[in-house]
Design an enzyme around this catalytic site. Structure first.
Site, short mmCIF file in Angstrom:
data_model
loop_
_atom_site.label_atom_id
_atom_site.label_comp_id
_atom_site.label_asym_id
_atom_site.label_seq_id
_atom_site.Cartn_x
_atom_site.Cartn_y
_atom_site.Cartn_z
N ILE A 62 0.97 -1.24 0.13
CA ILE A 62 0.06 -0.05 0.00
C ILE A 62 0.62 1.36 -0.08
O ILE A 62 0.19 2.42 -0.31
CB ILE A 62 -1.04 -0.21 1.04
N ASN A 88 -6.53 -3.52 6.13
CA ASN A 88 -5.92 -3.80 7.40
C ASN A 88 -4.42 -3.48 7.50
O ASN A 88 -3.96 -3.42 8.74
CB ASN A 88 -5.98 -5.33 7.36
N GLN A 104 9.56 8.46 13.09
CA GLN A 104 8.46 7.52 13.37
C GLN A 104 7.07 7.91 12.96
O GLN A 104 6.30 7.31 12.58
CB GLN A 104 8.30 7.29 14.97
N ALA A 185 2.44 8.60 17.55
CA ALA A 185 2.43 8.79 16.03
C ALA A 185 1.24 7.77 15.50
O ALA A 185 0.36 8.20 14.71
CB ALA A 185 3.52 8.39 15.47
N TYR A 186 1.22 6.62 16.27
CA TYR A 186 0.11 5.60 15.88
C TYR A 186 -1.06 6.13 16.19
O TYR A 186 -2.05 5.82 15.41
CB TYR A 186 0.59 4.02 16.85
N GLY A 187 -1.47 6.71 17.35
CA GLY A 187 -2.61 7.05 17.80
C GLY A 187 -3.14 8.32 16.96
O GLY A 187 -4.38 8.13 16.43
N VAL A 188 -2.46 9.21 16.50
CA VAL A 188 -2.66 10.19 15.49
C VAL A 188 -3.10 9.65 14.32
O VAL A 188 -4.07 9.72 13.68
CB VAL A 188 -1.62 11.05 15.46
N LYS A 190 -4.32 6.42 13.65
CA LYS A 190 -5.59 5.92 13.65
C LYS A 190 -6.73 6.68 13.96
O LYS A 190 -7.71 6.61 13.34
CB LYS A 190 -5.31 4.60 14.65
N THR A 225 -0.48 -10.34 18.48
CA THR A 225 0.17 -10.39 16.86
C THR A 225 1.59 -9.87 17.11
O THR A 225 2.05 -9.40 18.19
CB THR A 225 -0.61 -9.62 16.02
#
Ligand SMILES: NC(=O)c1ccc[n+]([C@@H]2O[C@H](COP(=O)([O-])OP(=O)(O)OC[C@H]3O[C@@H](n4cnc5c(N)ncnc54)[C@H](OP(=O)(O)O)[C@@H]3O)[C@@H](O)[C@H]2O)c1
Length: 240
Positions: A62, A88, A104, A185-188, A190, A225
């Site tokens: 992607i 996903n 990151q 960064a992950y929170g933003v 998502k 996972t």
């Protein structure tokens, strides 16, 4: 009746693989494992075939624009579109990773938000009448978005993209916290996926109302996972 087809991004392992397995067992149509790495994707298909399932494979990175457009052309030519699309594919840096936060932020937003949006830009027009689109976000995204003001929840797609770009730019100057952003960064990324899902669902209901396409963000909690680790406590700080 034409063959129905389901496509799951990043489905060579983890949640994507579990979704493919469930679709192979319950969906009356062709199910595609897609993976950025052809070797890993084909290995997954071989394993599933050895378990009595019958998935197909197509390469799909992607982050690679030409890979997205090639896959979109393939599904349009071969099936006239897709019936189920599950976005996903995603990444998260581990909490202990010492990569600078700005890097990151750029890398995480690139895959989780911008590349997922590229997928939607190219695949939404291919989703057939009665189709289903699921964007795998995270409970982190929905929780954060619910705390935003109604004005922030009603952004246009362009405004949302601008905000995501601003976050990445501000991390480079270490000004994101001053700019009102959280230190994740992950929170933003998502939160962006969940907000984008609201925007696109509203657009579908406006512009393709009769097609009865359902687009949702799915917000899982912790799942064991490679990304999230073997116990909830081992999940990364930025991944919860
Ligand atoms: N696990 C959790 O607790 C949890 C909770 C909430 C949400 N989620 C979300 O669920 C989704 C799946 O996560 P997971 O836990 O199953 O993680 P995972 O086991 O690390 O699997 C991630 C998958 O995404 C693929 N991927 C990464 N970048 C890609 C790209 N550019 N193009 C295509 N595929 C790519 C990976 O491929 P490779 O094998 O090639 O790296 C892998 O197949 C993610 O969006 C994640 O954010 C997970």
């Amino acid at each position: 009746m034409s063959t129905k087809v389901a496509v799951v991004t990043g489905s060579n392992k983890g949640i994507g693989l579990a979704i493919v397995k469930a679709l192979c067992q319950q969906f009356e149509g062709v199910v595609y494992v897609t993976a950025r790495d052809i070797g890993r994707g084909k290995e997954t298909v071989e394993t599933l075939v050895s378990e009595g399932l019958k998935p197909m494979f197509h390469q799909l990175d992607i982050n690679d624009f030409s890979s997205i457009t090639a896959a979109a052309a393939y599904f349009k030519d071969k099936y006239g579109g897709v019936d189920i699309l599950v976005n996903n594919a995603g990444i998260a840096f581990k909490g202990a990773d010492t990569t600078p936060f700005a890097v990151q932020a750029e890398v995480t937003l690139k895959t989780n938000f911008f590349a997922t949006r590229d997928m939607l830009t190219h695949f939404l027009p291919l989703v057939k009448t009665g189709g289903r689109v699921v964007n795998i976000s995270s409970f982190v995204g929905s929780r954060t978005l619910n705390q935003c003001s109604p004005a922030l929840q009603e952004l246009s797609e362009e405004e949302l993209v601008g905000l995501m770009q601003r976050f990445v730019e501000e991390t480079k100057k270490d000004e994101h916290k001053k700019g009102g952003w959280p230190d994740t960064a992950y929170g933003v990324s998502k939160t962006g996926v969940t907000a984008l899902s609201f925007i696109l669902a509203r657009r579908l209901s406006r512009e393709r109302h009769g097609d009865k396409i359902l687009l949702n963000a799915c917000c899982p909690g912790w799942v064991r996972t490679d990304m999230a680790g073997v116990t909830p406590n081992s999940a990364t700080r930025r991944n919860v």
